[in-house]
Motif scaffolding. Structure first.
Motif, PDB file in Angstrom:
ATOM      1  N   ASP A  32       1.132  -1.142   0.821  1.00 19.05           N
ATOM      2  CA  ASP A  32      -0.234   0.204   0.029  1.00 19.05           C
ATOM      3  C   ASP A  32       0.952   1.596  -0.569  1.00 19.05           C
ATOM      4  O   ASP A  32       1.853   1.661   1.031  1.00 19.05           O
ATOM      5  CB  ASP A  32      -0.823  -0.383   1.343  1.00 19.05           C
ATOM      6  CG  ASP A  32      -2.176   1.121   1.728  1.00 19.05           C
ATOM      7  OD1 ASP A  32      -1.773   2.227   0.677  1.00 19.05           O
ATOM      8  OD2 ASP A  32      -3.115   0.522   1.569  1.00 19.05           O
ATOM      9  N   ILE A  70       0.230   3.657   2.596  1.00 16.40           N
ATOM     10  CA  ILE A  70       1.166   4.079   3.657  1.00 16.40           C
ATOM     11  C   ILE A  70       2.709   4.184   4.197  1.00 16.40           C
ATOM     12  O   ILE A  70       3.229   4.626   4.227  1.00 16.40           O
ATOM     13  CB  ILE A  70       0.988   2.200   4.210  1.00 16.40           C
ATOM     14  CG1 ILE A  70      -0.964   2.174   4.131  1.00 16.40           C
ATOM     15  CG2 ILE A  70       1.284   1.314   5.785  1.00 16.40           C
ATOM     16  CD1 ILE A  70      -1.561   1.784   6.048  1.00 16.40           C
ATOM     17  N   MET A 123      -0.424  -8.792   4.740  1.00 23.79           N
ATOM     18  CA  MET A 123      -0.678  -8.704   3.516  1.00 23.79           C
ATOM     19  C   MET A 123      -0.190  -8.426   2.100  1.00 23.79           C
ATOM     20  O   MET A 123      -0.160  -6.979   2.047  1.00 23.79           O
ATOM     21  CB  MET A 123      -2.371  -8.593   3.070  1.00 23.79           C
ATOM     22  CG  MET A 123      -2.479 -10.213   3.977  1.00 23.79           C
ATOM     23  SD  MET A 123      -4.278  -9.717   4.276  1.00 23.79           S
ATOM     24  CE  MET A 123      -5.138 -10.234   2.922  1.00 23.79           C
ATOM     25  N   SER A 159      -2.808  -5.676  10.420  1.00 24.85           N
ATOM     26  CA  SER A 159      -4.203  -5.924  10.658  1.00 24.85           C
ATOM     27  C   SER A 159      -5.816  -6.441  11.116  1.00 24.85           C
ATOM     28  O   SER A 159      -5.272  -7.600  10.590  1.00 24.85           O
ATOM     29  CB  SER A 159      -4.658  -5.409   9.068  1.00 24.85           C
ATOM     30  OG  SER A 159      -6.081  -4.454   9.048  1.00 24.85           O
ATOM     31  N   VAL A 160      -6.192  -6.603  11.682  1.00 24.88           N
ATOM     32  CA  VAL A 160      -7.923  -7.305  12.670  1.00 24.88           C
ATOM     33  C   VAL A 160      -8.005  -8.103  11.159  1.00 24.88           C
ATOM     34  O   VAL A 160      -8.843  -9.046  11.677  1.00 24.88           O
ATOM     35  CB  VAL A 160      -8.644  -6.422  13.368  1.00 24.88           C
ATOM     36  CG1 VAL A 160      -9.144  -7.398  13.843  1.00 24.88           C
ATOM     37  CG2 VAL A 160      -7.763  -5.651  14.335  1.00 24.88           C
ATOM     38  N   GLY A 161      -8.200  -7.137  10.278  1.00 22.40           N
ATOM     39  CA  GLY A 161      -8.979  -7.403   9.503  1.00 22.40           C
ATOM     40  C   GLY A 161      -8.462  -8.273   8.617  1.00 22.40           C
ATOM     41  O   GLY A 161      -8.567  -9.259   7.683  1.00 22.40           O
ATOM     42  N   ASP A 162      -6.650  -8.478   8.295  1.00 20.87           N
ATOM     43  CA  ASP A 162      -6.084  -9.635   7.802  1.00 20.87           C
ATOM     44  C   ASP A 162      -7.526 -11.342   6.888  1.00 20.87           C
ATOM     45  O   ASP A 162      -7.393 -11.539   8.517  1.00 20.87           O
ATOM     46  CB  ASP A 162      -4.859  -9.714   8.287  1.00 20.87           C
ATOM     47  CG  ASP A 162      -3.991  -7.888   7.817  1.00 20.87           C
ATOM     48  OD1 ASP A 162      -4.339  -7.652   7.410  1.00 20.87           O
ATOM     49  OD2 ASP A 162      -2.944  -8.587   8.593  1.00 20.87           O
ATOM     50  N   ILE A 163      -6.806 -11.024   5.854  1.00 20.25           N
ATOM     51  CA  ILE A 163      -7.665 -12.458   5.697  1.00 20.25           C
ATOM     52  C   ILE A 163      -6.700 -13.337   5.728  1.00 20.25           C
ATOM     53  O   ILE A 163      -6.161 -13.950   4.307  1.00 20.25           O
ATOM     54  CB  ILE A 163      -9.068 -12.586   4.722  1.00 20.25           C
ATOM     55  CG1 ILE A 163      -9.588 -11.590   4.833  1.00 20.25           C
ATOM     56  CG2 ILE A 163      -9.199 -13.253   4.642  1.00 20.25           C
ATOM     57  CD1 ILE A 163     -10.653 -10.460   4.268  1.00 20.25           C
ATOM     58  N   ASN A 195      -4.442 -18.136  12.418  1.00 21.96           N
ATOM     59  CA  ASN A 195      -4.358 -17.104  14.246  1.00 21.96           C
ATOM     60  C   ASN A 195      -3.319 -16.583  14.407  1.00 21.96           C
ATOM     61  O   ASN A 195      -1.772 -16.228  14.799  1.00 21.96           O
ATOM     62  CB  ASN A 195      -4.853 -18.043  15.329  1.00 21.96           C
ATOM     63  CG  ASN A 195      -5.269 -16.730  15.852  1.00 21.96           C
ATOM     64  OD1 ASN A 195      -4.500 -16.274  16.646  1.00 21.96           O
ATOM     65  ND2 ASN A 195      -6.106 -17.060  16.659  1.00 21.96           N
ATOM     66  N   GLN A 248      -1.960 -14.447  16.186  1.00 22.13           N
ATOM     67  CA  GLN A 248      -1.364 -14.464  18.016  1.00 22.13           C
ATOM     68  C   GLN A 248      -0.735 -15.338  18.727  1.00 22.13           C
ATOM     69  O   GLN A 248       0.238 -15.777  19.116  1.00 22.13           O
ATOM     70  CB  GLN A 248      -2.480 -13.907  18.793  1.00 22.13           C
ATOM     71  CG  GLN A 248      -2.786 -13.352  19.742  1.00 22.13           C
ATOM     72  CD  GLN A 248      -3.125 -12.222  19.065  1.00 22.13           C
ATOM     73  OE1 GLN A 248      -3.969 -12.368  18.022  1.00 22.13           O
ATOM     74  NE2 GLN A 248      -2.648 -10.615  19.174  1.00 22.13           N
ATOM     75  N   GLU A 265       0.125  -2.900  14.993  1.00 24.89           N
ATOM     76  CA  GLU A 265      -1.098  -2.910  14.442  1.00 24.89           C
ATOM     77  C   GLU A 265      -1.671  -1.481  13.855  1.00 24.89           C
ATOM     78  O   GLU A 265      -1.117  -1.132  14.299  1.00 24.89           O
ATOM     79  CB  GLU A 265      -2.672  -3.415  15.061  1.00 24.89           C
ATOM     80  CG  GLU A 265      -3.725  -4.369  15.030  1.00 24.89           C
ATOM     81  CD  GLU A 265      -4.672  -4.261  16.088  1.00 24.89           C
ATOM     82  OE1 GLU A 265      -5.520  -3.963  16.240  1.00 24.89           O
ATOM     83  OE2 GLU A 265      -4.723  -5.621  16.635  1.00 24.89           O
ATOM     84  N   LYS A 266      -2.186  -1.864  12.329  1.00 26.48           N
ATOM     85  CA  LYS A 266      -2.463  -0.927  11.385  1.00 26.48           C
ATOM     86  C   LYS A 266      -3.955  -0.095  12.142  1.00 26.48           C
ATOM     87  O   LYS A 266      -4.707  -0.683  12.779  1.00 26.48           O
ATOM     88  CB  LYS A 266      -3.505  -1.321  10.354  1.00 26.48           C
ATOM     89  CG  LYS A 266      -1.574  -1.307   8.973  1.00 26.48           C
ATOM     90  CD  LYS A 266      -1.903  -1.798   7.571  1.00 26.48           C
ATOM     91  CE  LYS A 266      -0.526  -2.336   7.560  1.00 26.48           C
ATOM     92  NZ  LYS A 266      -0.758  -2.340   6.062  1.00 26.48           N
ATOM     93  N   PRO A 267      -4.379   0.953  11.792  1.00 25.19           N
ATOM     94  CA  PRO A 267      -3.525   2.039  11.251  1.00 25.19           C
ATOM     95  C   PRO A 267      -2.088   2.477  12.241  1.00 25.19           C
ATOM     96  O   PRO A 267      -2.177   1.830  13.492  1.00 25.19           O
ATOM     97  CB  PRO A 267      -4.270   3.116  11.612  1.00 25.19           C
ATOM     98  CG  PRO A 267      -5.036   3.027  12.773  1.00 25.19           C
ATOM     99  CD  PRO A 267      -5.571   1.403  12.236  1.00 25.19           C
ATOM    100  N   ILE A 268      -1.254   3.161  11.988  1.00 23.52           N
ATOM    101  CA  ILE A 268       0.065   2.802  13.087  1.00 23.52           C
ATOM    102  C   ILE A 268      -0.292   4.236  13.062  1.00 23.52           C
ATOM    103  O   ILE A 268      -0.286   5.540  12.931  1.00 23.52           O
ATOM    104  CB  ILE A 268       1.047   3.242  11.729  1.00 23.52           C
ATOM    105  CG1 ILE A 268       1.248   2.069  10.428  1.00 23.52           C
ATOM    106  CG2 ILE A 268       2.483   3.878  11.802  1.00 23.52           C
ATOM    107  CD1 ILE A 268       1.740   2.647   9.163  1.00 23.52           C
ATOM    108  N   GLU A 269       0.981   4.481  14.554  1.00 19.80           N
ATOM    109  CA  GLU A 269       0.973   5.144  15.859  1.00 19.80           C
ATOM    110  C   GLU A 269       2.320   5.635  15.578  1.00 19.80           C
ATOM    111  O   GLU A 269       2.388   4.801  16.139  1.00 19.80           O
ATOM    112  CB  GLU A 269      -0.074   5.062  17.190  1.00 19.80           C
ATOM    113  CG  GLU A 269      -1.574   4.628  16.728  1.00 19.80           C
ATOM    114  CD  GLU A 269      -2.306   6.345  16.511  1.00 19.80           C
ATOM    115  OE1 GLU A 269      -1.685   7.294  17.225  1.00 19.80           O
ATOM    116  OE2 GLU A 269      -3.379   6.213  17.146  1.00 19.80           O
TER     117      GLU A 269
END
Lengths: 448, 132
Positions: B12, B15, B56, B86-90, B94, B96, B112-116
């Motif tokens: 991306d 990003i 991904m 990203s939590v939604g990564d397919i 798992n 973790q 985790e994205k978004p980046i802080e």
């Protein structure tokens, strides 16, 4: 066509039902014959009847042994055929025992011939149409043989009557006209009965199949929907993440100081994308959970997890000067489950409590150790949940009707996730209002 | 003192741009790549002190594969690696659970994205301090 596994489970359930009824039959026959012999003084041979009952008893014991073996059979086709054979054997054996009992209770004169009229339709639930006809014909053959053996004195006739000095006993069994009439009526009635019961049975079974098919279709559609939501939210999240990351570069003033007037709007945009990301994350979690994965089982210290939750919520509570009272039973030890999810929902519920409690209020976390499960109670001194919202509060996207949605942010998904997590652990979750104001969220979680 | 070098790999580009801006601002030298292949090439040529990889990319597990490939290159067996998730990564795994299997996913930490920005810089500092 139903799957063989389902069919087998269904047959196993039905055969269990048959065997339970057989225990009742054993008890019933014993009671009825004792009452008949000693109270009504009917002249019957208790020993013979009890021996026949013992046969039923033995049949059930042997039946149980074989069913246990069949249940452990891995090959489903083999299991199906073995079940079918077992059921047919049981029913044929029932008919033989029933015929023996009828023999001791008066043969063709016996009013208990009616027993065939409930046994065969009952058994037909377990059998195919063809098998029902074969079993019925076996019953007809057995009773006909019994009748003619008694008629030709090959077998002795047992009278089902009260013997009194001046009453002559009509020996109907040796009257050829009576024998033909009674036997004919018995045979015709039995065949008509099974014709009716199997037609009704077939219709019901077809209906059941249709329902099952409909449910299967619905489940498949639901799966498709979940897939779709996952794909969609994943794609949306990619864009939002990029927006949020870019915004955070500007927001922190990496390249140049930002005019405060601009800063305000950047902050607004940032807050909204942040909220949107939170919503998408929750939606993803929920959808994944509904797909049945995203659940791991590990043994972890539940007590430590609770302390961690308290710690996580502390800073939020401080900003509103809210006191956290924690009453955690020292006995609470480890449990087996998805520690990550349980921690997430517990701290989430505590954050909710903080969110809905006014400044200077109190929230509490109580944990009690019951033998098999742990009970968690999270109370707040907030606005409470209106009675009409209570049944819906755990539904997706539902938010309380008394919540000022502009002031209190929320996605309406948090509690739905909590419910799903607790459900996966075979626990229970519910909400209660506190009389003096505020709400209690309670969940029970099994230790294993 | 020479600037420390960070390799960032993400398909991306937005990003990548944000990451690059954050890291440059924090006085790091940034090498960026848009794919696993490009990332591995730049890794060998620029010899970074730390790598940040998206999970991904061209495939759903390209980032995971890349960590294992990096470990096979001599000189990078201990290179600190941060995964961007990203939590939604397919991804079909798992995350973790994967993180706890250091043979399968030899990464040091994840963000985790978004980046802080602050979170990212702190994590990088931690890993670089540990390395020294």
């Amino acid at each position: 066509m139903k799957e063989l596994t389902n069919k087998n489970t269904e047959l196993i359930q039905r055969v269990n039902w048959l065997m339970i009824n057989r225990w009742y039959a054993v008890i019933g026959v014993i009671i009825v014959s004792v009452v008949a012999k000693f109270l009504i003084k009917i002249d019957i041979s208790l020993i013979n009847i009890m021996s026949a009952t013992l046969l039923l008893f033995a049949e059930n014991i042997i039946g149980l042994y074989y069913i246990k073996k069949i249940i452990s059979e891995k090959d489903k086709t083999k299991q199906y055929h073995r079940l079918k054979r077992n059921i047919n054997c049981q029913i044929s054996f029932d008919l033989i025992v029933l015929t023996i009992l009828i023999h001791y209770l008066g043969g063709i004169e016996s009013p208990f011939l009616l027993a065939f009229f409930f046994h065969i339709p009952g058994a037909s639930i377990l059998l195919s149409k063809r098998e029902t006809v074969i079993q019925t014909s076996l019953a007809v053959l057995l009773i006909s043989m019994l009748t003619f053996f008694e008629f030709y004195d090959i077998l002795p006739h047992h009278c089902f009557c009260i013997k009194k000095a001046n009453v002559t006993i009509p020996d109907l069994y040796s009257d050829i006209y009576y024998v033909y009439k009674a036997l004919g009526a018995f045979i015709i009635s039995l065949y008509i009965l099974i014709y009716i019961s199997t037609s009704i049975g077939t219709r019901l079974r077809n209906q059941e199949d249709q329902y099952e098919e409909a449910i299967l279709k619905l489940n498949k559609k639901d799966e498709l929907k979940n897939e779709y939501v996952l794909r969609l939210t994943h794609d949306i999240k990619g864009h939002i993440s990029a927006i949020q990351s870019s915004l955070s570069v500007v927001k922190t003033g990496v390249f140049a100081e930002i005019d405060p007037r601009n800063q305000e709007f950047i902050n607004r945009a940032y807050r909204r994308t942040y909220a949107l990301i939170k919503f998408i994350k929750d939606l993803l979690r929920l959808t994944k959970m509904r797909q049945g994965d995203d659940f791991e089982r590990k043994t972890f210290s539940f007590k430590d997890m609770l302390y961690e939750c308290v710690k996580e919520v502390e800073s939020n509570a401080e900003t509103k000067s809210i006191e956290i009272i924690s009453k955690i039973d020292e006995k609470i030890d480890t449990i087996t489950g998805d520690g990550f999810s349980l921690k997430e929902i517990t701290s989430n519920m505590m954050l909710n409590a903080v969110k809905y409690t006014p400044v200077n209020g109190k929230i509490s976390l109580e944990a009690y150790d019951y033998v098999d499960f742990i009970r968690i109670i999270i109370s707040d001194s907030g606005i409470g949940v209106p009675e009409e919202d209570i049944p819906h509060i755990f539904e997706e996207f539902y938010r309380g009707s008394n919540v000022d949605k502009k002031k209190i942010e929320g996605t309406g998904v948090g509690l739905a996730i909590a419910k799903n997590v607790i459900k996966q652990h075979k626990g229970d979750i519910w909400v209660e209002n506190i009389q003096t104001g505020g709400t209690k969220f309670i969940y029970d979680i099994p230790k294993i | 003192m020479e600037k420390q070098k960070i390799l960032i790999v993400d398909d991306d580009l937005d990003i990548l741009a944000a990451l690059s801006a954050i890291l440059k601002n924090a006085e790091y030298e940034v090498v960026s790549a848009e794919s696993k292949k490009e990332g591995l090439e730049k890794l060998k040529s620029s010899k970074p002190d730390i790598a940040i990889l998206d999970v991904m990319m061209e495939t759903s597990q390209a980032g995971f594969e890349m960590t294992r490939e990096i470990r096979k290159i001599s000189g990078f067996e201990k290179l600190p690696i941060i995964m961007l998730t990203s939590v939604g990564d397919i991804t079909g795994v798992n995350f973790q659970a994967a993180m706890s299997d250091s043979d399968w996913l030899p990464a040091d930490s994840y963000i985790e994205k978004p980046i802080e920005p602050e979170e990212l810089i702190e994590e990088i500092r931690n890993l670089l301090d540990n390395k020294q």
